[in-house]
Design a protein around this motif. Structure first.
Motif, PDB file in Angstrom:
ATOM      1  N   LEU A 147       4.180   4.277   3.864  1.00 22.95           N
ATOM      2  CA  LEU A 147       2.795   4.314   4.333  1.00 22.95           C
ATOM      3  C   LEU A 147       2.495   3.123   5.245  1.00 22.95           C
ATOM      4  CD1 LEU A 147       0.025   5.636   4.286  1.00 22.95           C
ATOM      5  CD2 LEU A 147      -0.490   4.374   2.199  1.00 22.95           C
ATOM      6  N   GLU A 159       5.438  13.681  13.284  1.00 17.09           N
ATOM      7  CA  GLU A 159       4.210  12.997  12.864  1.00 17.09           C
ATOM      8  C   GLU A 159       2.965  13.564  13.533  1.00 17.09           C
ATOM      9  OE1 GLU A 159       4.524   8.794  13.360  1.00 17.09           O
ATOM     10  OE2 GLU A 159       2.448   8.455  12.823  1.00 17.09           O
ATOM     11  N   TRP A 176       9.083  11.921   9.367  1.00 20.91           N
ATOM     12  CA  TRP A 176       8.982  11.121   8.145  1.00 20.91           C
ATOM     13  C   TRP A 176       9.500  11.841   6.913  1.00 20.91           C
ATOM     14  CZ3 TRP A 176       7.762   6.063   8.256  1.00 20.91           C
ATOM     15  CH2 TRP A 176       7.167   5.576   9.428  1.00 20.91           C
ATOM     16  N   ASP A 236       0.866  -1.167   0.000  1.00 21.53           N
ATOM     17  CA  ASP A 236       0.000   0.000   0.000  1.00 21.53           C
ATOM     18  C   ASP A 236       0.908   1.224   0.000  1.00 21.53           C
ATOM     19  OD1 ASP A 236      -2.155   1.628   0.130  1.00 21.53           O
ATOM     20  OD2 ASP A 236      -2.541   1.322   2.266  1.00 21.53           O
ATOM     21  N   LEU A 247       4.678   1.501   6.975  1.00 20.14           N
ATOM     22  CA  LEU A 247       5.429   1.701   8.219  1.00 20.14           C
ATOM     23  C   LEU A 247       4.703   2.673   9.147  1.00 20.14           C
ATOM     24  CD1 LEU A 247       9.264   2.023   7.505  1.00 20.14           C
ATOM     25  CD2 LEU A 247       8.139   0.445   9.053  1.00 20.14           C
ATOM     26  N   ILE A 248       4.147   3.721   8.545  1.00 22.39           N
ATOM     27  CA  ILE A 248       3.399   4.709   9.348  1.00 22.39           C
ATOM     28  C   ILE A 248       2.233   4.013  10.051  1.00 22.39           C
ATOM     29  CG2 ILE A 248       1.846   6.707   9.171  1.00 22.39           C
ATOM     30  CD1 ILE A 248       3.642   7.646   6.787  1.00 22.39           C
ATOM     31  N   LYS A 249       1.500   3.215   9.275  1.00 19.83           N
ATOM     32  CA  LYS A 249       0.338   2.526   9.849  1.00 19.83           C
ATOM     33  C   LYS A 249       0.763   1.521  10.912  1.00 19.83           C
ATOM     34  CE  LYS A 249      -2.709   3.097   5.859  1.00 19.83           C
ATOM     35  NZ  LYS A 249      -3.310   2.448   4.692  1.00 19.83           N
ATOM     36  N   THR A 281       1.692   5.496  -1.630  1.00 16.61           N
ATOM     37  CA  THR A 281       1.124   6.805  -1.925  1.00 16.61           C
ATOM     38  C   THR A 281       1.678   7.294  -3.264  1.00 16.61           C
ATOM     39  OG1 THR A 281       2.921   7.802  -0.702  1.00 16.61           O
ATOM     40  CG2 THR A 281       0.895   7.413   0.503  1.00 16.61           C
TER      41      THR A 281
END
Lengths: 346, 302
Positions: free
Chosen positions: B121, A244, A229, A19, B123-125, A21
């Protein structure tokens, strides 16, 4: 039970599972977006598709790495472990490098002689502009960050917690400094001080001497910082970044002391985009706000149609924002007017 | 809701184990064994129910009933349910524990996928799923390297320039072995369940093999660990039949001698004649045979 479970799992077995972006790059005439099964070239003035690569979708080929635009070429890696050079004019393949064993998630960098392409297979591949392999640098973890090339040195953030300086011609390690946490974004290079500034998942922003790799200072907001990030930026005499949680800091680049702080009011994983006298902050929820550099007062706010995780890109007089939502890319003028939205056709 | 109740706790346990053993591959194996241990009561209940159902379906009384009402489906269903009630056997009893395990298996699968985050993304989640008492900066990213494998990629062991999918082969093999030796004995010729089991034994290894061949090897490692654990679990309970794949081993009796059901339920009532078993049908249970004082040559070989 096994059959049902296998069918559910089997549904995922048709291609790479990931998943991501939209990865956005732009120049004055066009924006380039990598997302899912295509790389798109979009006319900057009209917001229309110029070409897409490949011409037909394949379940095995996924793109999330932002394309690198240089010398009439588009360099982009995919999740089929291939790195390709395309003509920026028509999207036709120039060459494909297929010796990597993992996915290309990071944007590549080039100095016109070499192309530095980080990969999740724990290697950084240095290619010649004809697509042949010049050298590789190996680490214990994969790479997600864009390299930074300054003269003949490549600076690269590694997921193995190290910031590394490599000789661009040979791949020799010039220095390697361990920082706190995995590094998922590129360092910012400040030529005036000869310093690199990089944030990490270790909830700290660190300043490192670019010649020696020595740590100059580290900022963690007294333990209150969350993961960083995106790459910091420098403007108005401050090194500026967001964590974040949406806290925006302007630090003294010499000692890391806080000059000012601001709250974006929501999670921020995209980097800050500095304009002439203002700067852009995009929250994950799609809230786009432009602040004055001088007093940090909000100038205008817009809501993007989806979530935003990647740093906005400025090219010409437009701000391009990659969106994970109903549209893929939106272009705003510097006054906050939406110029166009791009949604790919079938 | 699903993530909060199932996936998030699983993910944190998996990460906690990884932090402890410093190896994601071993953590997957340990976590799979842990899940097997936690779901053991369900599995044991399932085995018990399957055994009782098989025994009942092999009994003379059941066969007599089937024969007697073969032309009256409504009455047959009624009598069958009556027998199930008397025997306290739940027809769904053998599949209900399995159904309960499905969310656990899917949760385990999803947590492994989440931990192998391959994009910023993801990793963020993942970072946001980690409980505060686990230090995410020390755990993430998880080291995907295990033996010769990158657990985030499909596995190939390169020998002489050729990539051999060792893990896929092992998954196919263990899935096939599991299907063969763990499958319950058939309730009779033409048994629908037996036909389905036979078909599953053919397709499941292929399906699991395809998934292992194309998806991240971390999942294939989980399939392998799960298969091996299941085979061991059933072996320990004495419900495997290795003669199905190893011809030199004596076959197990079709019906387990130590009956879990009352003898009266397996017998044919005194006032009713004993039906002649058809040649293709399995022989009646040992206990029922003893009760009916059938000739010794008609008993099932042990």
């Amino acid at each position: 039970m096994l059959a049902l479970t296998a069918l559910v799992l089997g549904g995922c077995a048709m291609g790479p599972r990931a998943d991501g972006t939209p990865g956005v790059s732009a120049d004055e005439s066009a924006a380039y977006v990598s997302y899912q099964q295509f790389v798109y070239k979009i006319d900057a003035a009209a917001g229309t598709e110029v070409w897409r690569y490949p011409q037909s979708a394949s379940a095995q080929v996924i793109f999330y790495a932002p394309p690198t635009i240089a010398d009439g070429k588009v360099y982009v890696g995919d999740f089929a472990n291939r790195f390709q050079s395309l003509s920026s004019e028509n999207g036709i393949v120039d060459w494909i490098f297929s010796e990597a064993k993992g996915w290309f998630e990071a944007k590549a960098a080039t100095d016109g002689t070499y192309i530095i392409a980080p990969n999740l297979d724990r290697n950084v591949y240095c290619l010649n502009v004809d697509g042949s392999l010049a050298w590789t640098y190996s680490s214990e973890f994969g790479f997600m960050a864009e390299p930074v090339i300054i003269e003949d040195v490549v600076y690269i953030s590694s997921m193995d917690h190290h910031l590394v300086a490599l000789d661009i011609a040979t791949g020799d390690v010039l220095w390697k400094t361990k920082l706190n946490g995995a590094l998922v974004s590129a360092p910012y290079y400040d030529a005036e001080r000869g310093a690199l500034f990089v944030g990490s998942m270790g909830k700290v922003l660190t300043a490192v001497d670019s010649q020696s790799g020595e740590i100059l200072w580290a900022f963690n907001n007294n333990g209150e910082l969350s993961s960083v990030w995106a790459t910091p930026v420098m403007f108005d005499g401050n090194i500026v970044f967001t964590d974040e949680s949406g806290k925006i800091f302007g630090l003294n680049p010499d000692d890391g002391s806080v000059n000012w702080a601001l709250d974006a009011g929501g999670n921020v994983t995209a980097g800050i985009l500095p304009l002439e006298s203002s700067f852009v902050v995009v929250r994950e929820d799609g809230t786009l706000t432009v602040y004055n550099m001088s007093d940090r007062a909000p100038v205008w706010t817009r809501t993007v149609d989806g979530e935003v995780y990647s740093t906005p890109v400025l090219a010409g007089d437009k701000i391009f924002i990659g969106v994970k939502g109903n549209v893929l890319l939106q272009a705003y003028d510097l006054n906050g007017n939406l110029v166009w939205s791009f949604t790919p056709g079938k | 809701m699903w993530d909060t109740i199932i996936v998030q706790p699983f993910t944190n346990i998996l990460l906690g184990i990884t932090l402890g053993v410093k190896n994601f591959g071993i953590a997957i194996i340990l976590f799979t064994l842990l899940i097997k241990l936690v779901t053991y009561p369900l599995t044991a209940k399932q085995i018990k129910q399957t055994r009782a159902m098989t025994e009942l379906q092999n009994s003379p009384r059941y066969k007599k009933m089937m024969e007697k009402y073969k032309d009256n489906h409504e009455k047959l269903a009624e009598e069958r349910m009556k027998l199930y009630r008397e025997a306290k056997v739940n027809p769904a009893g053998s599949c209900l524990p399995s159904l309960i395990q499905i969310p656990i298996i899917l949760g385990l699968y999803q947590s492994i996928i989440k931990v192998m985050a391959a994009t910023p993304l993801e990793l963020i989640k993942l970072e946001r799923m980690i409980y505060p008492f686990l230090d995410s900066s020390k755990i993430l990213p998880v080291q995907n390297h295990f033996l010769w494998m990158d657990l985030g990629q499909p596995e190939r062991l390169v020998v002489g320039g050729i990539g051999i999918p060792v893990l896929t082969i092992l998954v196919v093999l263990t899935t096939w072995i599991q299907g063969k030796v763990v499958a319950p004995p058939s309730g009779g010729a033409g048994d629908q369940a037996a036909a389905m089991t036979k078909s599953m034994n053919l397709y499941m290894p292929l399906l699991m093999g395809w998934i292992s061949f194309t998806l991240a090897s971390g999942l294939a490692l989980y399939f392998l660990a799960s298969n091996v654990a299941t085979i061991i679990q059933y072996s320990v309970q004495g419900t495997t039949d290795w003669s199905k794949i190893l011809p030199f081993i004596k076959p197990k009796p079709a019906v387990v001698p130590a009956s879990t059901l009352p003898a009266s339920l397996l017998e044919i009532p005194d006032d009713e004649p004993i039906p002649e078993p058809k040649k293709s049908e399995p022989k009646p249970s040992a206990r029922a045979a003893v009760k009916q004082q059938r000739p010794p040559q008609k008993r099932k070989k042990k």
